[in-house]
Design a protein around this motif. Structure first.
Motif, mmCIF file in Angstrom:
data_model
loop_
_atom_site.group_PDB
_atom_site.id
_atom_site.type_symbol
_atom_site.label_atom_id
_atom_site.label_comp_id
_atom_site.label_asym_id
_atom_site.label_seq_id
_atom_site.Cartn_x
_atom_site.Cartn_y
_atom_site.Cartn_z
ATOM 1 N N ARG A 90 -5.307 -0.620 0.793
ATOM 2 C CA ARG A 90 -4.693 -0.295 2.083
ATOM 3 C C ARG A 90 -5.007 -1.329 3.145
ATOM 4 O O ARG A 90 -4.299 -1.454 4.127
ATOM 5 C CB ARG A 90 -5.233 1.036 2.582
ATOM 6 N N THR A 91 -6.100 -2.032 2.943
ATOM 7 C CA THR A 91 -6.528 -2.991 3.964
ATOM 8 C C THR A 91 -5.936 -4.374 3.702
ATOM 9 O O THR A 91 -6.345 -5.349 4.329
ATOM 10 C CB THR A 91 -8.062 -3.082 3.959
ATOM 11 N N GLN A 92 -4.999 -4.456 2.782
ATOM 12 C CA GLN A 92 -4.422 -5.755 2.420
ATOM 13 C C GLN A 92 -2.923 -5.765 2.703
ATOM 14 O O GLN A 92 -2.253 -4.747 2.526
ATOM 15 C CB GLN A 92 -4.624 -6.014 0.921
ATOM 16 N N PRO A 93 -2.402 -6.928 3.105
ATOM 17 C CA PRO A 93 -0.948 -7.028 3.297
ATOM 18 C C PRO A 93 -0.235 -6.980 1.939
ATOM 19 O O PRO A 93 -0.862 -7.204 0.912
ATOM 20 C CB PRO A 93 -0.787 -8.399 3.955
ATOM 21 N N PRO A 94 1.053 -6.673 1.941
ATOM 22 C CA PRO A 94 1.807 -6.700 0.678
ATOM 23 C C PRO A 94 1.748 -8.096 0.034
ATOM 24 O O PRO A 94 1.628 -9.108 0.731
ATOM 25 C CB PRO A 94 3.243 -6.378 1.130
ATOM 26 N N SER B 185 0.810 -1.217 0.000
ATOM 27 C CA SER B 185 0.000 0.000 0.000
ATOM 28 C C SER B 185 0.844 1.269 0.000
ATOM 29 O O SER B 185 0.306 2.375 -0.009
ATOM 30 C CB SER B 185 -0.971 -0.009 1.183
ATOM 31 N N ASN B 186 2.182 1.135 0.007
ATOM 32 C CA ASN B 186 3.013 2.312 -0.234
ATOM 33 C C ASN B 186 2.976 2.710 -1.715
ATOM 34 O O ASN B 186 3.410 3.791 -2.079
ATOM 35 C CB ASN B 186 4.460 2.087 0.230
ATOM 36 N N PHE B 187 2.449 1.846 -2.571
ATOM 37 C CA PHE B 187 2.220 2.186 -3.980
ATOM 38 C C PHE B 187 0.766 2.605 -4.148
ATOM 39 O O PHE B 187 -0.147 1.850 -3.777
ATOM 40 C CB PHE B 187 2.487 0.984 -4.888
#
Lengths: 444, 444
Positions: free
Chosen positions: A34-38, A27-29
């Motif tokens: 945003r509610t999900q892990p990388p 979510s830095n991209f």
């Protein structure tokens, strides 16, 4: 060059290779949930996300899988029919995954605009490369030699258009006696346009000096016809023919006078606007074998703007029926954040997210909040302006009943793929129902 | 929200914090020396590089340290004199290191345009934040709540300008009963401009409904005067006064009718063009304490184009002597790759590297190949066009003797900092002799 330098090159290449094969997205991209892990890029398709279901924050740029695959196959079929090869311009997407799809579809190699871009391509596995630009600085010449030394089987060919440039290359080579000769193509340009030799005499003089130099090997000839494109067949055809006549005459001269130092002469042209008008001229009859290389880049996603207008004339020339030619494969979706006065909606998308350099984005679809199907938009909808983070959507007074509501989503077609790609670190690939089935990363 | 969601938020925030404090820079970022190993951002200053010595590949965008520090201090002095605070717009640079310099200089907090940008600011340590935009989507509302829960002491205030938007927020809040009320400011807009309530009645009606809602707390009032700026003092002053009269009247109404739910009413305005004309109006006399917040973003680097033209009128109004006001702190240097015909040089820099949305870049300095000092350029030099990767430098026929040579370096001033920052992952900070003394990273 020092040992430290070589170590740096190798370790950087190795480090980037890992990223490029399958980078971790998070979510830095922007656009990543945003509610999900990388997730690894390769695992995004399995997450079960759907853009219309609100699984990804808007604004979001995305690629339509079917159109993308159609374009990759369509362009490859064309160059096969024309008896030439494709070295698509990588600067369009700067996406290792799209480079790999282009190679898999049959591209001979990739083209880049800078040594830094080229290094991204090499890390992604590209081995035959053109730099469709003059290379002149010490740092860039050193960078090319470093990449050649560090990468088995790598070929790099760049452009030369002046004795002054050759002088800088020779000066560098004198200071680096262990370097290998640079492979170069001579560039032919047009008065009033960009780079490239303006006259036959300039080109022939330069080619003769290139042949005599130990610092370079002349392996081909190049031009770029795109700056003369108008989208009207008659003048475009005349422009392309005049230019390609010049290219062919210079190629003949170089061939006759043994100025090429190669088993196979490269002849390259081709932007994405009128490439059909140069494609047939990329295999002139020379004494040596010739490889024609088309460098179109924007074909990969095409667009709803500038290239759609240009290519509609090309479709006519090729006799393409609707849908057979290139299809727009990129969309940017955004949310209506405000409807401050009649006839105006403000979308939360702006210059940071979408191309605006050739023409404004084009509203092509809408979906109410929560709707899982996209619908067509009224004919009068248009984007009239962009700020850094906002777009102005206006409509005709007669369409007020169909006006968008705050919270609605609007899909925008783009004009000029290059300047939308460079605003994103990743893009999902979506099915026609906006289910996310894959993803690509970009490295600008 | 699920436990997985909370874990994701926390782990992402922690992961990004490490990057943002001191990211590893390397040659996968354009402008980083290819012959050098990766370095932590904090170690770049010690590397001993000098742009003019050819230690970094061009094109390269850079910040001039003295001008940057001057601007940070200058703006902070102004807001102190005006008795207000600074919440500079972070969307300009999206640089954690510049955010930290802004906070250290005394900024109250930072402003952002999107929740994604805000998350970058939070990871960089910002705790008082404005979103100068309407937030409407479920994903963005959830993102705000997630950040608030994950970050001790974080404050987020966003804009509301319609009952429709409030309806969406209330709908979300009903579905998420454990959420805390959103802090909001009512936005006042101008007919024909962007977002914001157009009339006193709209604003008052909306404020009354905001007061009655459990989903939000009305903590302030906001406007953006920048769209009316012309750079001519008389009309700009009239425009700003009319707008701020409206803001003040609505603020008084909200104060008198106890519509604000806060100990300290926020009153915010201010782009980077005519901020002096609104600054004095950000502390209207209300029954509650008031904090005036100026949101200018572009002041941090200023420019040689649009903002220079705008701010020259501001300098006159403030009585600034030359050099006392804002100074351009960003330059982009590029190499001359071709001089294909008289009066034209092609620079290896383009739309991928430098702003072009408000006006073309401006040649401000030159250095021959190998020269360690920059020199002024002839008055007639101008950039007339940009392609994706090329710039067209032209000059007057009378200046042909001073024409640039292939391999020369040319320094360009920019117009509109936001759209140059977003084209780079990092920029060196340089001394006046172009020695690299520090570096910043960007997160677009």
């Amino acid at each position: 060059m020092t040992t430290m330098t070589d170590t740096a090159a190798t370790s950087t290449t190795n480090a980037t290779n890992a990223h490029f094969t399958d980078p971790l997205l998070g979510s830095n991209f922007k656009g990543y949930p945003r509610t999900q892990p990388p997730r690894l890029r390769s695992e995004v398709g399995a997450a079960g996300w759907n853009m219309l279901a609100g699984d990804l924050p808007l604004p979001l740029a995305m690629l339509k899988r079917e159109a993308l695959e159609h374009n990759l196959a369509w362009m490859q079929s064309r160059v096969r029919e024309w008896g030439i090869d494709l070295a698509p311009h990588g600067k369009t997407s700067m996406s290792p995954q799209l480079f790999q799809r282009q190679l898999k579809a049959g591209a001979w190699g990739l083209t880049f605009a800078t040594v830094t871009q080229l290094a991204v391509g090499v890390a992604a596995g590209v081995r035959r490369t053109l730099i469709a630009n003059q290379v002149v600085s010490d740092e860039d010449l050193a960078g090319i030699q470093m990449l050649l030394r560090a990468t088995a089987g790598l070929r790099i060919v760049f452009l030369v258009d002046s004795l002054a440039q050759l002088g800088l290359i020779e000066d560098w080579a004198r200071r680096h006696p262990a370097s290998v000769p640079f492979e170069v193509m001579i560039e032919i340009g047009v008065e009033g346009a960009r780079t490239g030799c303006r006259t036959h005499e300039q080109a022939v003089t330069l080619a003769t000096r290139l042949r005599a130099s130990d610092a370079v090997k002349l392996v081909g000839i190049e031009t770029y016809e795109g700056q003369g494109a108008t989208g009207v067949s008659e003048p475009d055809t005349a422009y392309a023919n005049t230019l390609m006549d010049r290219v062919e005459a210079i190629a003949r001269h170089c061939d006759t006078h043994k100025l090429f130092e190669t088993d196979e002469v490269l002849v390259s042209a081709g932007g994405s606007a009128i490439f059909d008008l140069v494609a047939g001229r990329l295999k002139p009859a020379l004494g040596s074998p010739v490889r024609g290389l088309l460098r179109a880049g924007c074909y990969v996603t095409h667009d709803h703007g500038f290239y759609q207008r240009m290519v509609s004339a090309l479709d006519e020339r090729l006799g393409c029926q609707c849908g057979e030619g290139l299809r727009p494969a990129m969309e940017v979706w955004a949310t209506v954040q405000s409807r401050p006065e009649p006839g105006l909606a403000i979308l939360a998308v702006g210059k940071r997210d979408i191309s605006f350099d050739l023409s404004m984005p084009v509203p092509i679809a809408r979906a109410a909040r929560g709707a899982l199907e996209a619908q067509a938009v009224p004919a009068g909808w248009k984007i009239t302006a962009l700020n850094d983070q906002h777009a102005y959507l206006r409509w005709d007074a007669s369409e007020e009943a169909e006006a968008p509501q705050v919270g609605d989503r609007v899909g925008l077609g783009i004009s000029h793929p290059c300047t939308t790609f460079d605003k994103w670190h990743w893009m999902p690939i979506v099915e026609n129902d906006y289910r996310v089935s894959d993803a690509v990363a970009m490295h600008f």
